[in-house]
Design a protein around this motif. Sequence first.
Motif, PDB file in Angstrom:
ATOM      1  N   TYR A  92      21.966  14.727  20.692  1.00 11.26           N
ATOM      2  CA  TYR A  92      22.752  13.785  21.450  1.00 11.26           C
ATOM      3  C   TYR A  92      21.898  13.183  22.371  1.00 11.26           C
ATOM      4  O   TYR A  92      21.186  13.753  23.271  1.00 11.26           O
ATOM      5  N   SER A  93      22.131  11.805  22.668  1.00 10.76           N
ATOM      6  CA  SER A  93      21.135  10.974  23.715  1.00 10.76           C
ATOM      7  C   SER A  93      22.140  10.950  24.934  1.00 10.76           C
ATOM      8  O   SER A  93      23.277  11.082  24.926  1.00 10.76           O
ATOM      9  N   SER A  94      21.179  10.792  26.001  1.00 11.26           N
ATOM     10  CA  SER A  94      21.888  10.390  27.366  1.00 11.26           C
ATOM     11  C   SER A  94      22.818   9.390  27.346  1.00 11.26           C
ATOM     12  O   SER A  94      22.766   8.253  26.667  1.00 11.26           O
ATOM     13  N   LYS A  95      24.388   9.488  27.907  1.00 11.55           N
ATOM     14  CA  LYS A  95      25.276   8.540  27.830  1.00 11.55           C
ATOM     15  C   LYS A  95      26.250   8.419  26.619  1.00 11.55           C
ATOM     16  O   LYS A  95      27.163   7.776  26.861  1.00 11.55           O
ATOM     17  N   SER A  96      25.699   9.265  25.633  1.00  7.76           N
ATOM     18  CA  SER A  96      26.627   9.296  24.363  1.00  7.76           C
ATOM     19  C   SER A  96      27.942  10.200  24.727  1.00  7.76           C
ATOM     20  O   SER A  96      27.801  11.262  25.800  1.00  7.76           O
ATOM     21  N   ILE A  97      29.038  10.256  23.925  1.00  9.40           N
ATOM     22  CA  ILE A  97      30.216  11.020  24.010  1.00  9.40           C
ATOM     23  C   ILE A  97      30.334  11.857  23.201  1.00  9.40           C
ATOM     24  O   ILE A  97      30.115  11.971  21.964  1.00  9.40           O
ATOM     25  N   GLU A 152      30.790  13.748  28.545  1.00  7.29           N
ATOM     26  CA  GLU A 152      29.577  12.696  28.272  1.00  7.29           C
ATOM     27  C   GLU A 152      28.367  13.135  28.589  1.00  7.29           C
ATOM     28  O   GLU A 152      28.269  13.964  29.733  1.00  7.29           O
ATOM     29  N   GLU A 178      19.495  14.107  27.348  1.00  7.79           N
ATOM     30  CA  GLU A 178      19.404  14.570  26.009  1.00  7.79           C
ATOM     31  C   GLU A 178      19.778  15.756  25.813  1.00  7.79           C
ATOM     32  O   GLU A 178      19.380  16.573  26.603  1.00  7.79           O
TER      33      GLU A 178
END
Length: 221
Positions: free
Chosen positions: A33-38, A98, A102
């Motif tokens: 998952y990338s930063s800021k993804s839920i 959230e 990463e």
Amino acid sequence: MSLVETIKKISFFNNLNEEQLSIIASFSSISKYSSKSILFYESEVNQNLLFLVDGLLKIYKFDKFGNEIFLYHVYKNSMISELSSLNSNDIYCFSNAEFIDESTILSVNFEKLYEYFLSKNILTKELMENLLNKTQQLQCIINRELVFDATAKVAFMLNQDLEMFNKLKRQEVSFMLHIQPETLSRVLKKLSREEIINIENGDIVIINQNALSSIFKGIAV
């Protein structure tokens, strides 16, 4: 890195042998998952037990006015899921999650985990320890939100999460603690005057751990 090698990075599975780890891997998967993804929203339901392998996750809720209420961070090598029952394969999400950095998530099918391990009293101690830690974490949140004053909130975060405190901007810290930035500044200056902390190049250094702990524990120094 193979799936088994990734599972080995989670201390929850430390007592399993190679054969058992291979069984776990047969009903597990890894996601990036990338930063800021839920990761999930409140009220969602899934059937997987989730672990944070690497990265950083923020758990939060919204009040009735739509304001975000920070609850806690989840760090690497931690179980994310909050179980309410062992008699159901459904795992409910009681908050939102959230990613701050990463991250890598290990998903383990809970029905299979119960069938092959928990029902045979394998990994039950590890699961109970994680659930008890989450209960203690909930008690800390209740204290922070309902009992602690501003000074106690700041002292508690410095004691429990100094690295994160120094990593974030002061405005972000005050938002998390639900206090005004000016209040945070006054508390830090007070702690510095009392020689409980030093402020070096903007970072906080604790110099009197006992005095800091006594602020939120209510114990005289």
